[in-house]
Design a protein around this motif. Sequence first.
Motif, PDB file in Angstrom:
ATOM      1  N   ASP A  56       0.847  -1.193   0.000  1.00 49.97           N
ATOM      2  CA  ASP A  56       0.000   0.000   0.000  1.00 49.97           C
ATOM      3  C   ASP A  56       0.890   1.253   0.000  1.00 49.97           C
ATOM      4  O   ASP A  56       1.760   1.410   0.873  1.00 49.97           O
ATOM      5  N   ASP A  57       0.693   2.111  -0.979  1.00 49.31           N
ATOM      6  CA  ASP A  57       1.449   3.364  -1.142  1.00 49.31           C
ATOM      7  C   ASP A  57       2.921   3.145  -1.463  1.00 49.31           C
ATOM      8  O   ASP A  57       3.707   4.109  -1.465  1.00 49.31           O
ATOM      9  N   TRP A  58       3.323   1.912  -1.741  1.00 45.07           N
ATOM     10  CA  TRP A  58       4.722   1.624  -2.069  1.00 45.07           C
ATOM     11  C   TRP A  58       5.088   2.307  -3.378  1.00 45.07           C
ATOM     12  O   TRP A  58       4.333   2.242  -4.350  1.00 45.07           O
ATOM     13  N   ASN A  59       6.229   2.990  -3.418  1.00 46.99           N
ATOM     14  CA  ASN A  59       6.603   3.744  -4.613  1.00 46.99           C
ATOM     15  C   ASN A  59       8.108   3.724  -4.815  1.00 46.99           C
ATOM     16  O   ASN A  59       8.853   3.108  -4.041  1.00 46.99           O
ATOM     17  N   ILE A  60       8.557   4.405  -5.860  1.00 50.52           N
ATOM     18  CA  ILE A  60       9.962   4.370  -6.241  1.00 50.52           C
ATOM     19  C   ILE A  60      10.843   5.052  -5.210  1.00 50.52           C
ATOM     20  O   ILE A  60      12.016   4.672  -5.031  1.00 50.52           O
ATOM     21  N   ALA A  75      16.912   2.733  -6.888  1.00 47.68           N
ATOM     22  CA  ALA A  75      16.033   1.679  -7.397  1.00 47.68           C
ATOM     23  C   ALA A  75      15.702   1.917  -8.863  1.00 47.68           C
ATOM     24  O   ALA A  75      15.501   3.056  -9.288  1.00 47.68           O
ATOM     25  N   LEU A  76      15.642   0.828  -9.629  1.00 48.50           N
ATOM     26  CA  LEU A  76      15.136   0.884 -10.996  1.00 48.50           C
ATOM     27  C   LEU A  76      13.625   0.784 -11.025  1.00 48.50           C
ATOM     28  O   LEU A  76      12.958   1.348 -11.884  1.00 48.50           O
ATOM     29  N   GLU A  77      13.078   0.039 -10.065  1.00 54.80           N
ATOM     30  CA  GLU A  77      11.649  -0.257 -10.124  1.00 54.80           C
ATOM     31  C   GLU A  77      11.163  -0.651  -8.735  1.00 54.80           C
ATOM     32  O   GLU A  77      11.883  -1.299  -7.966  1.00 54.80           O
ATOM     33  N   TYR A  78       9.953  -0.246  -8.395  1.00 54.99           N
ATOM     34  CA  TYR A  78       9.308  -0.759  -7.194  1.00 54.99           C
ATOM     35  C   TYR A  78       8.324  -1.847  -7.623  1.00 54.99           C
ATOM     36  O   TYR A  78       7.680  -1.755  -8.656  1.00 54.99           O
ATOM     37  N   VAL A  79       8.233  -2.905  -6.850  1.00 54.84           N
ATOM     38  CA  VAL A  79       7.464  -4.090  -7.213  1.00 54.84           C
ATOM     39  C   VAL A  79       6.407  -4.337  -6.143  1.00 54.84           C
ATOM     40  O   VAL A  79       6.671  -4.178  -4.950  1.00 54.84           O
ATOM     41  N   HIS A  80       5.214  -4.734  -6.582  1.00 54.96           N
ATOM     42  CA  HIS A  80       4.105  -4.927  -5.653  1.00 54.96           C
ATOM     43  C   HIS A  80       3.511  -6.321  -5.803  1.00 54.96           C
ATOM     44  O   HIS A  80       3.975  -7.145  -6.594  1.00 54.96           O
TER      45      HIS A  80
END
Length: 733
Positions: A56-60, A75-80
């Motif tokens: 929840d609300d996880w971002n780069i 980070a290149l990418e945030y993953v959910h």
Amino acid sequence: MDKCTVVTFLICGLLQCGFVSAGENVTKVRLMGGDEPTDGRVEVFHNGEWGTICDDDWNIDSASVVCRMVGYDGALEYVHSGKFGPGEGNIWMDSVLCTGEEDNISDCPFNGWGEHDCSHHEDAGVRCNSRRIYGAKSSVSSGELDFLRLKPPRGQRRRILQTHGFVEILYQNKWRKICTDEWDKNVATVVCGQLGFPTAAPIHGLKKYMAKARKRHNYVLSNVTCYGDENSLKRCSYVVHNADKHNLCEGSGPLAIKCLSPRYSSSGHSRRRKKFSGNLRLKAGASEGEGRLEIKMSGRWGTICHRSFDLRAANVACRELGFGSAKRVLIDSYFGQGQSAVWLSGVQCIGNETSLLNCEHSVLDRRDPDDDSDPHACTHSEEIGVACHVPNTGTHKKIRLVGGRNPKEGRVEVRVKQSWGPVCSDNWTITEAKVVCKQLGLGFALHALKDVYFFPGSENATVIKMTGVNCVGDESAVHHCHHDGRHLQSCGAATHTLTPFAGVICTEMSPDLVQDVPLLQQSIHLDEQPIHNLRCAAEENCLASSADQMIDDPYGTRRLLRFSTRVWNRGRTDFQPAKQPRDWIWHQCHGHYHSMSQFTHYDILDLNRTEVAEGHKASFCLEDTECDPGVPKRFDCDQPGGGNQGIAVGCADNYQYNIDCQWIDISDVKKGNYLLRVRVNPHSLVAESDFQNNEVYCNLKYDGHRVWAWNCHIPDHYDPATIAQYYKESIYP
């Protein structure tokens, strides 16, 4: 630094604990479950236990904080959504909101330790930049012991699929060997399993083989002892050597092993894995060697309950499938729910069994998984999934995406000899795109793009390198699909475009549509309707062509085979229409928008599979008609402009038999024995994790006045021999 701290640092340096230790109040973090040292599920250490972070609300910005904590430059990418597998234990953090400038994840605002409303299916992950921060001592992932290779002796050429050689471990950015005094079957089995091979065998002429090794090496491990059921070398016992200088092996020399290669079958350009056992398969996985585990019993495929199923059982299953050992076990129907029987529960293995059925288990020999009268009852929400180690064939190095807005999209380019070039987009479909995304390790295909002029290619890479691509869908690489090979054909002639290049957009998760088979069979019946009641349906081409000549006949009638359909989304993300709302078509007579021209397709076939009548159902209103308990409805089209159309995970769209076009016009069909076929998403316009379960067949008998239907089934749920019995003339009364 005291002795205890030194020991802790050395252990974590080897096992990749991945935490920083600037002070007692600094939260420790690590990355778990990733295939690369820069990727993984984020886990934090709090109150003496490791736990996860909810997405929840996880971002780069938050992902960048984590990546710097484990020693990488952002980070290149945030993953959910649990991309790297669901974690265990507590979910420590939720609604983490970092600015990106924090030194520690615990410095960011969040709900409070242990305060969340999430499940482990929502665990957050990251993909970090590979550039290390200068002087960083932290490390990531599940350990440098995850990275092994086999190096052949001097004088032998290294092969793409190397099955024998000296075992080397990537440790502190250098490949180092293992000291041993003899070949050990258990150690060899574990190493081969981690490399993606099902089992190991002794090397004949070992002394001669060892003579080709250098006498001095950098060793990292010795005294390795395994039981044989471990899924990776790091789970065995061993002694760590000083890797900063050459050291002598006190035994005979470096460990050398031979692995038995997985079996493949080749047909033309297609190269698809042939399983060691025909009784297990994996479904709905985005990568080779992962998916929902299914087992065949009495000719019918079914799933396995996750109760008691552990890593040892997963190792047995992976090896039975022809892969190596298991990377991880995924519970709670992580790869989406199956719809056939739940066959097994309580599976417990020692780890050395050759088949899952040789393990202790309970057989659920009934077809209602929700029957509470059985003490071992298990629902479809409790099915097991596995991810297996697979051999590194290097196919991902022969393909790339260029020009995309992010790493998951772009124009497809393949390498032929030493040069790169695009792939022709003639006949390019979601099936070919699915293989490309899988080959690149980017998940499922979201869109198959044609004539991708807006994705510029690499410099001078405008010469087509591959034409005539036609994939089945289960190939491990697009190079294994049928294509024209060196004899390239013309490309783009039909579309007259200057950029006839194929492209893809990949995604982490995908929906999966499955029909309600019992509802279909129970609702099939005949109905006679006057032609003047069917004018709206005629406008939508829902009647046979012979109806065109009688549309103004006041006494004319049509005979309709009616039935109800209920389509569930059992995947991991929402099913949404192929067209954007601006492209939906308004139908004045029925007063609704069509978001898909054909959502389902209906056919009556003779026993030679020749079509004798057909019907189709446009998406009148694609919405959540009903949902599983506890799942809220999210799509509703009773709003201006067609509303919000789609099918959420765990919900179904119902079309009752009394709705227009929910039929096949059989006015011109002669009496006889037939098959009824109902296909959802018939042209694969919307990507799914599994297209094989989109069809339902029924036996249908029509005597000119009445109709009988039975044996409705999804062919993918049965083996070919069982299905063949359903389509014989002898089965009809």
